[in-house]
Design an enzyme around this catalytic site. Structure first.
Site, short mmCIF file in Angstrom:
data_model
loop_
_atom_site.label_atom_id
_atom_site.label_comp_id
_atom_site.label_asym_id
_atom_site.label_seq_id
_atom_site.Cartn_x
_atom_site.Cartn_y
_atom_site.Cartn_z
N SER A 185 58.89 46.20 58.41
CA SER A 185 59.32 45.77 59.75
C SER A 185 60.80 45.45 59.87
CB SER A 185 58.52 44.54 60.16
OG SER A 185 58.77 43.49 59.26
N HIS A 213 52.99 48.23 61.45
CA HIS A 213 54.07 48.90 62.20
C HIS A 213 53.93 50.42 62.23
CE1 HIS A 213 56.57 45.32 62.88
NE2 HIS A 213 55.94 44.89 61.80
N LYS A 244 51.19 45.38 68.31
CA LYS A 244 52.33 46.31 68.32
C LYS A 244 51.93 47.54 69.15
CE LYS A 244 53.55 44.03 64.05
NZ LYS A 244 54.07 42.84 64.72
N1 PMP Z 1 51.74 42.44 59.06
C1 PMP Z 1 52.98 42.84 59.30
C2 PMP Z 1 53.61 43.85 58.39
C3 PMP Z 1 53.69 42.32 60.38
O1 PMP Z 1 54.95 42.72 60.62
C4 PMP Z 1 53.06 41.38 61.23
C5 PMP Z 1 53.74 40.80 62.45
N2 PMP Z 1 55.02 41.06 62.69
C6 PMP Z 1 51.77 40.98 60.93
C7 PMP Z 1 51.13 41.54 59.84
C8 PMP Z 1 51.07 39.94 61.77
O2 PMP Z 1 50.61 40.47 62.96
P1 PMP Z 1 50.28 39.55 64.21
O3 PMP Z 1 51.53 39.40 65.00
O4 PMP Z 1 49.22 40.28 64.94
O5 PMP Z 1 49.80 38.24 63.69
#
Ligand code: PMP
Length: 390
Positions: A185, A213, A244
Site C-alpha cells: 500500500s 490493494h 478499497k
Molecule cells: N490489509 C492491508 C494490506 C491494508 O492496507 C489494509 C488497510 N489499509 C487492511 C488490511 C485493513 O483493511 P480495512 O481498512 O478494511 O480494515
C-alpha cells in the site's frame, strides 16, 4: 506519571504542525461530492489519496441496493456473526465471494483489519512459526502478536531471503505460515509471488496473501495478484477488504473447507458486531459490478499509467513500478508537509505518510488513482505537481 503523559511529544508535534497551517493528521473532508471530488475548508479538491480504485462509492446500483437493505433489514445487526449477526445476506455474500474466487468457502468479517486478525491470530498461535514480509500491514503484525506465534521477518519482496530463513528452520519449515501482500500500500510494488510460491512448493509451509490493494485491480477477473501471476493453487488463504475496490467497509477470507473451523475459534470473528445489512448489500452489488465490468480495471490502469508517467517526466522520485498507488518520495518531513499543503491550495488532496508507517523511513505523498478519475482530473493532479516544481 499521568495517564496521558507519554503522549506529550505527539501532542506537542501536532500543535507545532497546526500552528503553521492545515494539519495532515486526520484531515476532515468537510463535504464529499463524488468518488473523486470533495471540499476541505473553502477548497474544492480532487480526491487523489483514497483507496477507491474502481470508483464505486457512488455507484447507483450499490447505493440503491444499500438503501433497499436499510429499509427492509434495518440499520444494523446489533450482534456478532456467532450470535445474532449472521443474516441470510451475510451468507449469500460469502457464497458470492467463494464463487468469485472459485474456492470452497469464504468468511466475512467486520473490517479488513479484523479479517487478518481473525484468520492469522487463530492459525498463528503459540506453536506456530510465521515468516512475514517485513513491509506487511500493521493488521498482519498485530494478528501475529495476538496469536503469540514466533515471527520471522524476511526482507521485503526477497524470495531468496525467505528461502534462506526457511532452510534454517529445517523440518519445521513444512508447518510454517508465509504471509505476503499483493500490492503493497505504500510503494505500490507487488510481491514476487511466482518465486515465493516456488519456495513454498520446494520447502513446504502454508501461504496467506492479503490482496487488500490488488483485489479488483489485478488479474483477468479481478481476483488479485495470485490470479494475475497464475499461482492461485499455491495460495492457501486469500484475505481482503471491502474498503478499497468494493467501496464499502468489511473484510473477507477465502480458502478451503477446513477454514470453516475458524468460525468457532476466531475471537475477532466471534466478539465483534457483523457488518450492517446495507453494507453487505452494497458490497454484493459492487462485486457484481466488478465481475460484469472488467473495463473498469482497464480505465484504472490507463489512469495509473498517465499519472505515473506524468510525474516521472517532471523528475519526481516515485515507486518502483506503475500501479494505482503512486508514491512521490519527499526529501524530508518538512518538504512533505509543505508540498501537501500547497497541493491542497491547488485543489488536490493526497495522503502525507510519515515514518514509521512508511518503508525505509521515507516521507511519501501517497497518490492513488481511481477508475472514476477523468483524464482532465489526472492532468490537473500532474499540473499541480508541476507548479510545485517550478
Ligand atoms: N490489509 C492491508 C494490506 C491494508 O492496507 C489494509 C488497510 N489499509 C487492511 C488490511 C485493513 O483493511 P480495512 O481498512 O478494511 O480494515
Amino acid at each position: 506519571m499521568g495517564l496521558y503523559d507519554k503522549f506529550t511529544p505527539y501532542i506537542h508535534y501536532r500543535e507545532h504542525v497546526q500552528a503553521s497551517g492545515l494539519c495532515p493528521f486526520g484531515t476532515c473532508i468537510d463535504e464529499i461530492y463524488s468518488a473523486t471530488e470533495g471540499r476541505i475548508g473553502h477548497q474544492k479538491i480532487i480526491l487523489a489519496g483514497t483507496n477507491n480504485y474502481l470508483g464505486l462509492t457512488f455507484n447507483p446500483q450499490a447505493i440503491a441496493s444499500g438503501q433497499a437493505a436499510l429499509a427492509s433489514q434495518g440499520t444494523g445487526t446489533t450482534g456478532s456473526r456467532m450470535a445474532n449477526g449472521s443474516y441470510g445476506t451475510h451468507l449469500a455474500l460469502e457464497q458470492d465471494l467463494a464463487t468469485f474466487f472459485n474456492r470452497p468457502t469464504a468468511i466475512v468479517f467486520s473490517t479488513g483489519y479484523t479479517a487478518n486478525l481473525g484468520i492469522i491470530s487463530t492459525l498463528a498461535d503459540h506453536d506456530a512459526i510465521v515468516l512475514l514480509d517485513a513491509d506487511c500491514h500493521a493488521s498482519i503484525y498485530d494478528a501475529c502478536t495476538l496469536g503469540g506465534a514466533d515471527i520471522i521477518r524476511f526482507r521485503h519482496n526477497d524470495a531468496r531471503d525467505l528461502e534462506r530463513r526457511m532452510l534454517r528452520l529445517g523440518a519445521r519449515a513444512r508447518e510454517a505460515i508465509i504471509i505476503v501482500e499483493g500490492i503493497y500500500s505504500m510503494l505500490g510494488d507487488v510481491a514476487p509471488l511466482v518465486d515465493i510460491a516456488d519456495v513454498k512448493r520446494r520447502l513446504g509451509g502454508y501461504l496467506i496473501v492479503d490482496e487488500a490493494h490488488s483485489f479488483g485491480v489485478m488479474g483477468h477477473t479481478g481476483r488479485g495478484l495470485a490470479e494475475a501471476l497464475g499461482v492461485e493453487q499455491d495460495v492457501d488463504i486469500i484475505t481482503g477488504t471491502f474498503s478499497k475496490s468494493l467501496a464499502s467497509v468489511g473484510g473477507f477470507a477465502v480458502g478451503s473447507l477446513e477454514m470453516e473451523a475458524l468460525r468457532y475459534s476466531s475471537r475477532p470473528y466471534i466478539f465483534t458486531a457483523s457488518p450492517s445489512p446495507s453494507t453487505i448489500a452494497s458490497v454484493r452489488s459492487s462485486l457484481r459490478t466488478i465481475s460484469q465490468h472488467p473495463a473498469l480495471r482497464e480505465t484504472l490502469w490507463e489512469n495509473a499509467r498517465r499519472l505515473y508517467q506524468g510525474l516521472e517526466k517532471l523528475g519526481y522520485t516515485l515507486g518502483p513500478n506503475i500501479s494505482p498507488v503512486v508514491p512521490v518520495v519527499m526529501g524530508s518531513t518538512e518538504e512533505g508537509l509543505r508540498f501537501w499543503r500547497n497541493l491542497i491550495e491547488k485543489h488536490v488532496y493526497v495522503n502525507l505518510v510519515l515514518p514509521p508507517a512508511t518503508p525505509a523511513g521515507k516521507t511519501l505523498l501517497r497518490c492513488s488513482v481511481s477508475a472514476a478519475h477523468s483524464k482532465a482530473q489526472i492532468d490537473t493532479i500532474i499540473e499541480a505537481f508541476a507548479a510545485l516544481k517550478r
